[in-house]
Design a protein around this motif. Structure first.
Motif, PDB file in Angstrom:
ATOM      1  N   UNK A 117       0.810  -1.218   0.000  1.00 28.43           N
ATOM      2  CA  UNK A 117       0.000   0.000   0.000  1.00 28.43           C
ATOM      3  C   UNK A 117       0.846   1.271   0.000  1.00 28.43           C
ATOM      4  N   UNK A 118       1.920   1.227  -0.771  1.00 27.89           N
ATOM      5  CA  UNK A 118       2.767   2.415  -0.862  1.00 27.89           C
ATOM      6  C   UNK A 118       3.166   2.630  -2.318  1.00 27.89           C
ATOM      7  N   UNK A 119       3.871   3.731  -2.581  1.00 26.24           N
ATOM      8  CA  UNK A 119       4.361   4.011  -3.921  1.00 26.24           C
ATOM      9  C   UNK A 119       5.590   3.171  -4.276  1.00 26.24           C
ATOM     10  N   UNK A 120       6.146   2.481  -3.300  1.00 26.46           N
ATOM     11  CA  UNK A 120       7.331   1.650  -3.542  1.00 26.46           C
ATOM     12  C   UNK A 120       6.925   0.290  -4.127  1.00 26.46           C
ATOM     13  N   UNK A 121       7.837  -0.288  -4.918  1.00 21.44           N
ATOM     14  CA  UNK A 121       7.615  -1.635  -5.444  1.00 21.44           C
ATOM     15  C   UNK A 121       8.164  -2.649  -4.457  1.00 21.44           C
ATOM     16  N   UNK A 122       7.458  -2.847  -3.354  1.00 20.42           N
ATOM     17  CA  UNK A 122       7.942  -3.709  -2.286  1.00 20.42           C
ATOM     18  C   UNK A 122       7.291  -5.076  -2.334  1.00 20.42           C
ATOM     19  N   UNK A 123       5.965  -5.108  -2.357  1.00 19.69           N
ATOM     20  CA  UNK A 123       5.286  -6.399  -2.274  1.00 19.69           C
ATOM     21  C   UNK A 123       4.005  -6.391  -3.096  1.00 19.69           C
ATOM     22  N   UNK A 124       4.112  -6.894  -4.316  1.00 26.12           N
ATOM     23  CA  UNK A 124       2.964  -7.072  -5.205  1.00 26.12           C
ATOM     24  C   UNK A 124       2.803  -8.567  -5.451  1.00 26.12           C
ATOM     25  N   UNK A 125       1.584  -8.983  -5.676  1.00 25.09           N
ATOM     26  CA  UNK A 125       1.336 -10.397  -5.954  1.00 25.09           C
ATOM     27  C   UNK A 125       0.341 -10.523  -7.095  1.00 25.09           C
ATOM     28  N   UNK A 126       0.701 -11.346  -8.082  1.00 27.18           N
ATOM     29  CA  UNK A 126      -0.203 -11.624  -9.190  1.00 27.18           C
ATOM     30  C   UNK A 126      -0.607 -13.094  -9.094  1.00 27.18           C
ATOM     31  N   UNK A 127      -1.909 -13.349  -9.194  1.00 22.23           N
ATOM     32  CA  UNK A 127      -2.437 -14.697  -9.044  1.00 22.23           C
ATOM     33  C   UNK A 127      -3.263 -15.063 -10.262  1.00 22.23           C
ATOM     34  N   UNK A 128      -3.061 -16.261 -10.744  1.00 25.26           N
ATOM     35  CA  UNK A 128      -3.893 -16.824 -11.807  1.00 25.26           C
ATOM     36  C   UNK A 128      -4.201 -18.247 -11.367  1.00 25.26           C
ATOM     37  N   UNK A 129      -5.378 -18.444 -10.801  1.00 24.35           N
ATOM     38  CA  UNK A 129      -5.704 -19.679 -10.115  1.00 24.35           C
ATOM     39  C   UNK A 129      -6.983 -20.273 -10.688  1.00 24.35           C
TER      40      UNK A 129
END
Length: 111
Positions: free
Chosen positions: A67-79
């Motif tokens: 929840x910030x402008x930084x690229x810290x923790x994103x997750x992409x899911x295709x389930x």
């Protein structure tokens, strides 16, 4: 924080809400379920019942967990999940005597 969240934490609700994410998050989920029940009277007192069910669930999403402008923790899911279950019952009824034989096949994952 929502009004309910503020009340749960005993803090004043300001009505202010800010998102600071640097990605366009999305969530596309679909669910489809079908079931088939077949009953057949073998005799006047014995009934055979079969229940078959199928469920398919697809979930495609991109979530920003920091929840910030930084690229810290994103997750992409295709389930994708698809399963089929089967139940067979044999019922007997006569006056006060009743019995049931049941066989359930655990869901089979088809993915």
């Amino acid at each position: 924080m929502s009004e309910q969240g503020a009340a749960a934490d005993y803090v004043p609700y300001s009505g202010y809400h800010m998102e600071a994410s640097n990605i366009e998050a999305y969530n596309d989920s679909e669910k489809s379920s079908q079931a088939l029940k077949v009953e057949y009277d073998l005799t006047e007192k014995i009934k055979l019942t079969s229940v078959t069910a199928r469920t398919e669930f697809d979930d495609v999403k991109l979530t920003d967990f920091d929840f910030s402008q930084a690229n810290v923790f994103h997750s992409q899911t295709d389930y994708t999940l698809e399963n089929i279950s089967q139940e067979v019952r044999l019922n007997y009824t006569r006056n006060r005597l009743k019995w049931l034989i049941n066989r359930i096949k655990p869901p089979a994952l088809l993915v």
